[in-house]
Motif scaffolding. Structure first.
Motif, PDB file in Angstrom:
ATOM      1  N   VAL A   1      42.077  40.604  31.155  1.00  0.00           N
ATOM      2  CA  VAL A   1      43.009  39.718  31.853  1.00  0.00           C
ATOM      3  C   VAL A   1      43.601  38.792  30.799  1.00  0.00           C
ATOM      4  N   ALA A   2      44.898  38.949  30.524  1.00  0.00           N
ATOM      5  CA  ALA A   2      45.553  38.122  29.512  1.00  0.00           C
ATOM      6  C   ALA A   2      45.732  36.699  30.032  1.00  0.00           C
ATOM      7  N   GLU A   3      45.649  35.741  29.131  1.00  0.00           N
ATOM      8  CA  GLU A   3      45.825  34.340  29.533  1.00  0.00           C
ATOM      9  C   GLU A   3      47.222  34.119  30.088  1.00  0.00           C
ATOM     10  N   GLY A   4      47.280  33.397  31.228  1.00  0.00           N
ATOM     11  CA  GLY A   4      48.556  33.047  31.832  1.00  0.00           C
ATOM     12  C   GLY A   4      49.277  34.210  32.480  1.00  0.00           C
TER      13      GLY A   4
ATOM     14  N   ILE B   1      47.568  29.344  35.062  1.00  0.00           N
ATOM     15  CA  ILE B   1      46.266  29.908  35.424  1.00  0.00           C
ATOM     16  C   ILE B   1      46.322  31.430  35.295  1.00  0.00           C
ATOM     17  N   SER B   2      45.311  32.003  34.677  1.00  0.00           N
ATOM     18  CA  SER B   2      45.189  33.468  34.612  1.00  0.00           C
ATOM     19  C   SER B   2      44.629  33.954  35.942  1.00  0.00           C
ATOM     20  N   VAL B   3      45.118  35.091  36.431  1.00  0.00           N
ATOM     21  CA  VAL B   3      44.724  35.581  37.749  1.00  0.00           C
ATOM     22  C   VAL B   3      44.297  37.041  37.666  1.00  0.00           C
ATOM     23  N   LEU B   4      43.137  37.335  38.260  1.00  0.00           N
ATOM     24  CA  LEU B   4      42.704  38.713  38.474  1.00  0.00           C
ATOM     25  C   LEU B   4      42.722  38.940  39.977  1.00  0.00           C
ATOM     26  N   LEU B   5      43.575  39.858  40.421  1.00  0.00           N
ATOM     27  CA  LEU B   5      43.838  40.061  41.839  1.00  0.00           C
ATOM     28  C   LEU B   5      43.391  41.447  42.273  1.00  0.00           C
ATOM     29  N   VAL B   6      42.447  41.501  43.204  1.00  0.00           N
ATOM     30  CA  VAL B   6      42.062  42.763  43.836  1.00  0.00           C
ATOM     31  C   VAL B   6      42.783  42.847  45.172  1.00  0.00           C
TER      32      VAL B   6
ATOM     33  N   THR C   1      45.959  36.102  23.808  1.00  0.00           N
ATOM     34  CA  THR C   1      44.508  36.075  23.950  1.00  0.00           C
ATOM     35  C   THR C   1      44.106  36.487  25.368  1.00  0.00           C
ATOM     36  N   ASP C   2      42.834  36.851  25.503  1.00  0.00           N
ATOM     37  CA  ASP C   2      42.318  37.279  26.798  1.00  0.00           C
ATOM     38  C   ASP C   2      41.577  36.134  27.481  1.00  0.00           C
ATOM     39  N   ALA C   3      41.878  35.940  28.771  1.00  0.00           N
ATOM     40  CA  ALA C   3      41.074  35.026  29.576  1.00  0.00           C
ATOM     41  C   ALA C   3      39.742  35.688  29.887  1.00  0.00           C
ATOM     42  N   LEU C   4      39.793  37.004  30.080  1.00  0.00           N
ATOM     43  CA  LEU C   4      38.589  37.764  30.426  1.00  0.00           C
ATOM     44  C   LEU C   4      38.668  39.151  29.823  1.00  0.00           C
ATOM     45  N   ARG C   5      37.529  39.624  29.348  1.00  0.00           N
ATOM     46  CA  ARG C   5      37.424  41.002  28.856  1.00  0.00           C
ATOM     47  C   ARG C   5      36.082  41.567  29.315  1.00  0.00           C
ATOM     48  N   ALA C   6      36.131  42.724  29.948  1.00  0.00           N
ATOM     49  CA  ALA C   6      34.914  43.424  30.368  1.00  0.00           C
ATOM     50  C   ALA C   6      34.879  44.772  29.656  1.00  0.00           C
ATOM     51  N   GLU C   7      33.690  45.146  29.164  1.00  0.00           N
ATOM     52  CA  GLU C   7      33.540  46.388  28.424  1.00  0.00           C
ATOM     53  C   GLU C   7      32.320  47.156  28.917  1.00  0.00           C
ATOM     54  N   GLY C   8      32.536  48.407  29.287  1.00  0.00           N
ATOM     55  CA  GLY C   8      31.438  49.318  29.586  1.00  0.00           C
ATOM     56  C   GLY C   8      30.496  48.876  30.694  1.00  0.00           C
ATOM     57  N   LEU C   9      31.051  48.365  31.792  1.00  0.00           N
ATOM     58  CA  LEU C   9      30.194  47.874  32.879  1.00  0.00           C
ATOM     59  C   LEU C   9      29.614  49.023  33.695  1.00  0.00           C
TER      60      LEU C   9
END
Length: 243
Positions: free
Chosen positions: A27-30, A183-188, A2-10
């Motif tokens: 961003v996939a969970e975990g 924890i799911s992580v999105l890293l810039v 499953t996805d922790a976060l999904r963004a579409e067409g921003l």
């Protein structure tokens, strides 16, 4: 998975300037997902769009299966999202301990006592004011404050910026620990090589558009693409992909 976060067409604008052009990511969970790209590619704007700090004019954001489009930043944070912005933004005149008491407590495993176990340096400096901390200590404090919200998703914007190499290693070790904690992580990050060492999936932005999406190890193995992260345009990326 499953996805922790999904963004579409921003599509996001600053005034009349069109910054993001249909950005989509998951961003996939975990898992750790890295968002890479040169300066000015739109990475921070993407994070600000996800957190509703600069709401997109078009597009959809889903967090843990709930459409958060139109939500306030506070409501997104309350849904289990921790955000560590670029530049740390701790309270310079408050002590370490006082900084840690600023976030509203949320139920979960992360407490100030546990933060001090993860960051022994902060425990040593708990009575020092924020302005007395080194850059690395300030970054640790910024991450620690986000963890006290007991987030399910942690979004980090340039955590290694301006830090010495040994401190960068420590920060990335902590990010990996977050994944180990579920924890799911999105890293810039500007540090592409080190990000790809720890990430599971990677996206590359250029000029407000996604020009690469794939396994982090696959990108790390492509030396030409990694070098291109320093400043290749979208057209050059396409040429690399065909070569």
């Amino acid at each position: 998975m499953t996805d922790a976060l999904r963004a579409e067409g921003l599509h996001t604008f600053y005034g009349k300037s069109h910054i993001l052009h249909g950005v989509g990511l998951e961003v996939a969970e975990g898992r750790i997902t890295a968002l890479l790209g040169r300066n000015g590619a739109g990475k921070t704007t993407t994070l600000r769009s996800l957190m509703a700090l600069t709401p997109p004019r078009e597009g959809r954001v889903t967090i843990f299966g709930t459409d958060t489009s139109g939500w306030s930043t506070f409501r997104i944070a309350a849904a289990g999202v921790g955000y560590v912005p670029e530049g740390r933004r701790i309270f310079a005149n408050l002590s370490v301990e006082e900084n840690l008491k600023v976030p509203l407590e949320r139920p979960g495993p992360w407490t100030i006592a546990r933060i001090y176990e993860l960051f022994p340096r902060l425990a040593e400096r708990r009575l020092n004011r924020g302005r007395q901390l080194s850059g690395g200590e300030q970054e640790m404090l910024s991450i620690a404050r986000a963890l006290l919200l007991n987030p399910r998703l942690l979004i980090l914007d340039e955590p290694s910026q301006g830090l010495a190499p040994l401190v960068v290693r420590e920060v990335f070790r902590i990010v990996t620990r977050m994944r180990d904690e579920g924890i799911s992580v999105l890293l810039v990050e500007q540090n592409a090589r080190m990000s790809l060492e720890i990430a599971d999936h990677a996206y590359v932005l250029d000029d407000g558009a996604v020009v690469y999406s794939g396994p982090a190890q696959e990108l790390a193995a492509d030396e030409a693409r990694v070098r291109a992260l320093a400043g290749a345009s979208a057209e050059e990326w396409s040429d690399i992909g065909r070569s």
